[in-house]
Design a protein around this motif. Sequence first.
Motif, mmCIF file in Angstrom:
data_model
loop_
_atom_site.group_PDB
_atom_site.id
_atom_site.type_symbol
_atom_site.label_atom_id
_atom_site.label_comp_id
_atom_site.label_asym_id
_atom_site.label_seq_id
_atom_site.Cartn_x
_atom_site.Cartn_y
_atom_site.Cartn_z
ATOM 1 N N UNK A 191 89.140 13.783 -3.089
ATOM 2 C CA UNK A 191 88.931 14.926 -3.987
ATOM 3 C C UNK A 191 88.249 14.462 -5.276
ATOM 4 N N UNK A 192 87.443 15.335 -5.842
ATOM 5 C CA UNK A 192 86.764 15.022 -7.106
ATOM 6 C C UNK A 192 87.693 15.423 -8.257
ATOM 7 N N UNK A 204 96.284 13.651 -6.623
ATOM 8 C CA UNK A 204 95.166 13.143 -5.825
ATOM 9 C C UNK A 204 95.403 13.284 -4.329
ATOM 10 N N UNK A 205 96.638 13.629 -3.934
ATOM 11 C CA UNK A 205 96.935 13.814 -2.516
ATOM 12 C C UNK A 205 96.883 15.304 -2.170
ATOM 13 N N UNK A 206 96.828 15.555 -0.864
ATOM 14 C CA UNK A 206 96.519 16.917 -0.439
ATOM 15 C C UNK A 206 97.513 17.466 0.571
ATOM 16 N N UNK A 207 97.593 18.778 0.594
ATOM 17 C CA UNK A 207 98.375 19.476 1.611
ATOM 18 C C UNK A 207 97.383 19.899 2.692
ATOM 19 N N UNK A 257 96.694 18.155 -5.116
ATOM 20 C CA UNK A 257 97.559 18.021 -6.298
ATOM 21 C C UNK A 257 96.734 17.412 -7.438
ATOM 22 N N UNK A 258 96.645 18.156 -8.535
ATOM 23 C CA UNK A 258 95.818 17.715 -9.661
ATOM 24 C C UNK A 258 96.651 17.210 -10.832
ATOM 25 N N UNK A 259 97.946 17.527 -10.861
ATOM 26 C CA UNK A 259 98.809 17.024 -11.950
ATOM 27 C C UNK A 259 100.248 16.997 -11.467
ATOM 28 N N UNK A 316 113.351 20.921 -17.333
ATOM 29 C CA UNK A 316 112.520 22.069 -17.723
ATOM 30 C C UNK A 316 111.255 21.605 -18.444
ATOM 31 N N UNK A 317 110.135 22.181 -18.037
ATOM 32 C CA UNK A 317 108.839 21.786 -18.583
ATOM 33 C C UNK A 317 108.047 20.922 -17.616
ATOM 34 N N UNK A 318 108.734 20.237 -16.696
ATOM 35 C CA UNK A 318 108.009 19.458 -15.682
ATOM 36 C C UNK A 318 107.260 20.398 -14.751
ATOM 37 N N UNK A 319 106.107 19.928 -14.269
ATOM 38 C CA UNK A 319 105.341 20.784 -13.349
ATOM 39 C C UNK A 319 104.539 19.967 -12.347
ATOM 40 N N UNK A 320 104.166 20.671 -11.292
ATOM 41 C CA UNK A 320 103.263 20.153 -10.271
ATOM 42 C C UNK A 320 102.127 21.165 -10.195
ATOM 43 N N UNK A 321 100.885 20.669 -10.291
ATOM 44 C CA UNK A 321 99.753 21.604 -10.311
ATOM 45 C C UNK A 321 98.791 21.292 -9.174
ATOM 46 N N UNK A 322 98.169 22.352 -8.635
ATOM 47 C CA UNK A 322 97.321 22.249 -7.446
ATOM 48 C C UNK A 322 95.980 22.952 -7.677
ATOM 49 N N UNK A 323 94.953 22.436 -6.990
ATOM 50 C CA UNK A 323 93.671 23.114 -6.871
ATOM 51 C C UNK A 323 93.632 23.728 -5.479
ATOM 52 N N UNK A 324 93.379 25.038 -5.398
ATOM 53 C CA UNK A 324 93.334 25.716 -4.096
ATOM 54 C C UNK A 324 91.991 25.439 -3.436
#
Length: 287
Positions: free
Chosen positions: A34-35, A111-114, A127-129, A220-228
């Motif tokens: 992924x870029x 950097x890993x993907x579903x 996964x971007x963050x 609280x405040x932790x997150x996981x972020x994704x690029x669709x």
Amino acid sequence: MTDLMPAALVPEDAEARRAVAPVICYPNRSLPKPDLGWMHDIRQRAIKTDEVLVPPRDARCFEVPAGHFFRITSVEGPQVGDLNLWNLSDLSERFYSGKTRALHGTHLTTGERMWSSFPHLRPMATITADTLDWYGIDGFGGSVHDVIGTRCDPYTGNLLSDTQYHHCCHSNLTRALADHLDIPLDQAEPAVHDVLNVFMCTGFTRDTGQYFMKASPVRPGDYLEFFAEIDLLGNLSACPGGDCSSEHSSDTAACYPLLVEVFAPAEGEVAGWDSPPPNGYDRSHGR
Ligand SMILES: [Zn+2]
């Protein structure tokens, strides 16, 4: 090995056979990368377009257009989430946790993907963050965001403890999908699949190889972020196990909501980008 096993059955070269070094099944050096630099850049100007608060011991669906981002955030207290993903226009294309595990390992991070099910086998989300990427692998062999558990479900509870519990992630995901698509439960249920266990801390015991969980390090405040990568239908359950420090499949654990937010890239910023095509195998299967 048990004491009941006659020594004669253990071959003389048993230790030599055990000492053979493992080989990685799927070296992933040739996986398309992924870029991330580009994703992080366009994310800076992305604007929030939607949010869904998933109530404790329940699930909610959300839609994410290709090229948009979605973020799952812990709010109020430590909480684990069970995530399903489908192609928005074709529910037969769904997240394939087993193959994702084979490609990336037992736990996912930035950097890993579903990856999606056959015959598509393409990235659904990247996964971007991950604010828990500092956790790594602990002394028990545990780590976060696993693709080894399946989802807590009432059938296993009934098998092991003869219970009728209705707020396992499997049932939560089934109800939420039925509500979102306005279809009956028995039509929604077969579409529910093995999950990404967001924020859950799990591993396998070294001595018996059993699946274990421990209190999630999420705060609280932790997150996981994704690029669709494709148009997505998501479904997230706030697990009845809460932080999964003691038990699941009951109303015992303290449970908290999970927040899902969707972010659209700025106008024109994904104009030159396309969703990954379905897998290139010709599907002739030797005939
Ligand atoms: Zn669960």
